[in-house]
Design an enzyme around this catalytic site. Structure first.
Site, PDB file in Angstrom:
ATOM      1  N   ASP A   1       9.623   2.873   1.538  1.00 25.57           N
ATOM      2  CA  ASP A   1       8.441   3.669   1.873  1.00 25.57           C
ATOM      3  C   ASP A   1       8.250   3.591   3.386  1.00 25.57           C
ATOM      4  O   ASP A   1       7.708   2.636   3.913  1.00 25.57           O
ATOM      5  CB  ASP A   1       7.215   3.121   1.135  1.00 25.57           C
ATOM      6  CG  ASP A   1       5.948   3.903   1.441  1.00 25.57           C
ATOM      7  OD1 ASP A   1       5.926   4.654   2.437  1.00 25.57           O
ATOM      8  OD2 ASP A   1       4.946   3.738   0.704  1.00 25.57           O
TER       9      ASP A   1
ATOM     10  N   LYS B   1       3.150  11.433   6.674  1.00 23.45           N
ATOM     11  CA  LYS B   1       2.343  11.267   7.882  1.00 23.45           C
ATOM     12  C   LYS B   1       2.913  11.996   9.088  1.00 23.45           C
ATOM     13  O   LYS B   1       2.688  13.181   9.243  1.00 23.45           O
ATOM     14  CB  LYS B   1       2.105   9.791   8.152  1.00 23.45           C
ATOM     15  CG  LYS B   1       1.224   9.128   7.079  1.00 23.45           C
ATOM     16  CD  LYS B   1       0.698   7.792   7.525  1.00 23.45           C
ATOM     17  CE  LYS B   1      -0.099   7.115   6.406  1.00 23.45           C
ATOM     18  NZ  LYS B   1      -1.316   7.822   6.031  1.00 23.45           N
TER      19      LYS B   1
ATOM     20  N   PHE C   1       0.861  -1.173   0.000  1.00 22.43           N
ATOM     21  CA  PHE C   1       0.000   0.000   0.000  1.00 22.43           C
ATOM     22  C   PHE C   1       0.901   1.227   0.000  1.00 22.43           C
ATOM     23  O   PHE C   1       1.571   1.517   0.992  1.00 22.43           O
ATOM     24  CB  PHE C   1      -0.927   0.047   1.213  1.00 22.43           C
ATOM     25  CG  PHE C   1      -1.821   1.264   1.190  1.00 22.43           C
ATOM     26  CD1 PHE C   1      -2.985   1.258   0.438  1.00 22.43           C
ATOM     27  CD2 PHE C   1      -1.483   2.413   1.880  1.00 22.43           C
ATOM     28  CE1 PHE C   1      -3.801   2.387   0.385  1.00 22.43           C
ATOM     29  CE2 PHE C   1      -2.281   3.543   1.826  1.00 22.43           C
ATOM     30  CZ  PHE C   1      -3.451   3.520   1.078  1.00 22.43           C
TER      31      PHE C   1
END
Length: 406
Positions: A232, A261, A147
């Site tokens: 990531d 984030k 994801f």
């Protein structure tokens, strides 16, 4: 067991949202009005322990005073210039983030998906301009279960039907291998491979932690084959796993970090791609950009986040409390839980189907004042703020125990 009672005011607010918002999410039935530290309060005044942290965007909790103060100060001076001009905060942020990562250059963006797209463009440009891959032939190796975001390019290399269905045609150039299988990854690399793009720990998939040695093997293979290793770390990075980066768990340094984030401190979206000059330096002026990327407000907030991480305090808290969390969750295996996976203050908990689905358990926990989120049917995810207390974790686990017992 039943789902929690929903008050009239909450129903009204939810109904208003459903009337005018596109339904791209299916939120739990709670309307949050305030947050502080590890706790939030809904419109009825009920308090909840937040064990999701906005998918790790709130690593430092809600409204951390050190982050709020710098945001408020910057709001009073300057918020946006675009990158058409310099601003007095961006260089400070870039210097600090590059030092934290041990890299030369920072390319700031806004969202995690933008940062992943930036890393993809960088890898392709590097392949053509440095490695000598023929034009339009570069490929990137990705992992099953990944994801990395929701853009059409990114969902094109997802294997989640909900992410892909009815959104094609998709961009070519991506090769899939099983996550955690270093031999398959090595076999997938050829002369046209630009990069390997993986999450060191897969978050959306249910906090899937690869076997010890996997990341070291990825690093060895990519280095030997002249292929970029792109990590990531949007969810796994910035203290979440008890280390600054999840790659640190195996002493691995990738060629490229993709961050987001928590980099925005729970205040606003901030993301970045960080790499050495021989990689990120392939991007030329005018080839990539963002009106808001690197804005002075984001840079000031991001700089403060990096300063907080530089002390190691939050990483140590996540490491110590993660051991405690793993022990407590492990006690539930065989009692409504079939498996747990923990890395620092990050956990995937697989629910026994006899108890209910992950969504049903999340709704029951909501009724007992604990916020978690389900994924992939039978799993709930926990990502407590790094400021959480051990006593708060104990209380939350006790609520889960009661829910599982029926």
């Amino acid at each position: 067991m039943t789902t929690p009672h929903i008050d009239t005011a909450t129903i009204g607010i939810i109904s208003a949202e459903e009337g005018h918002l596109a339904q791209n999410y299916r939120p739990l039935p709670v309307v949050i009005a305030r947050g502080e530290g590890s706790w939030v309060t809904d419109v009825e005044g009920k308090r909840y322990l937040d064990l999701l942290s906005a998918y790790s965007a709130l690593n430092f909790g809600h409204r951390h005073p050190a982050i709020v103060s710098v945001a408020q100060e910057q709001l009073g001076r300057l918020t946006l210039t675009s990158r058409a001009y310099h601003n007095d905060q961006l260089g400070l942020f870039a210097d600090a983030l590059a030092a934290l990562c041990g890299k030369d250059l920072v390319l700031p963006m806004n969202t995690g998906a933008e940062a992943v797209e930036t890393a993809i463009k960088t890898a392709r440009a590097w392949a053509y301009r440095v490695k000598g891959v023929p034009a339009d032939a570069a490929t990137i190796v990705v992992a099953d279960g990944n994801f990395h975001g929701r853009t059409t390019t990114i969902v094109g290399f997802s294997d989640d039907p909900a992410a892909r269905e009815d959104f094609g045609p998709f961009a070519p150039g991506f090769v899939h291998v099983p996550f955690g299988d270093a031999d398959a990854l090595a076999a997938a690399i050829d002369e046209n491979t630009a990069a390997v793009l993986i999450e060191p720990i897969q978050g959306e998939a249910g906090v899937v932690v690869p076997a010890e040695g996997y990341l070291r093997r990825v690093r060895e293979v990519t280095a030997a084959r002249n292929v970029l290793f792109i990590a990531d770390e949007i969810q796994s990075g910035l203290g979440r796993t008890g280390h600054t980066f999840a790659c640190d768990r195996e002493g691995v340094v990738p060629d490229v970090y993709v961050l987001g984030k928590a980099l925005g401190g729970g205040i606003l979206p901030v993301s970045a791609v960080v790499a050495d000059r021989d990689v990120l330096g392939v991007i030329r002026a005018g080839e990539h950009g963002s009106t808001f990327g690197g804005n002075p407000l984001a840079a000031a907030v991001g700089h403060r986040v990096v300063e907080m991480l530089s002390t190691g305090e939050f990483q140590e808290r996540a490491r110590a409390l993660g051991v405690h969390l793993e022990q407590r969750l492990g006690e539930l295996v065989g009692h409504g839980v079939t498996a747990v996976r923990v890395a620092g203050l990050w956990a995937g908990v697989d629910i026994d189907p006899a108890v209910g689905t992950g969504r049903e358990v999340a709704e029951r926990l909501l009724g007992r004042g604990v916020l978690v989120k389900d994924t992939h049917g039978q799993t709930i995810r926990m990502a407590p703020p790094l400021v959480v207390r051990a006593t708060e974790l104990d209380w939350a686990i006790e609520q889960l125990r009661v829910v599982l017992a029926g």
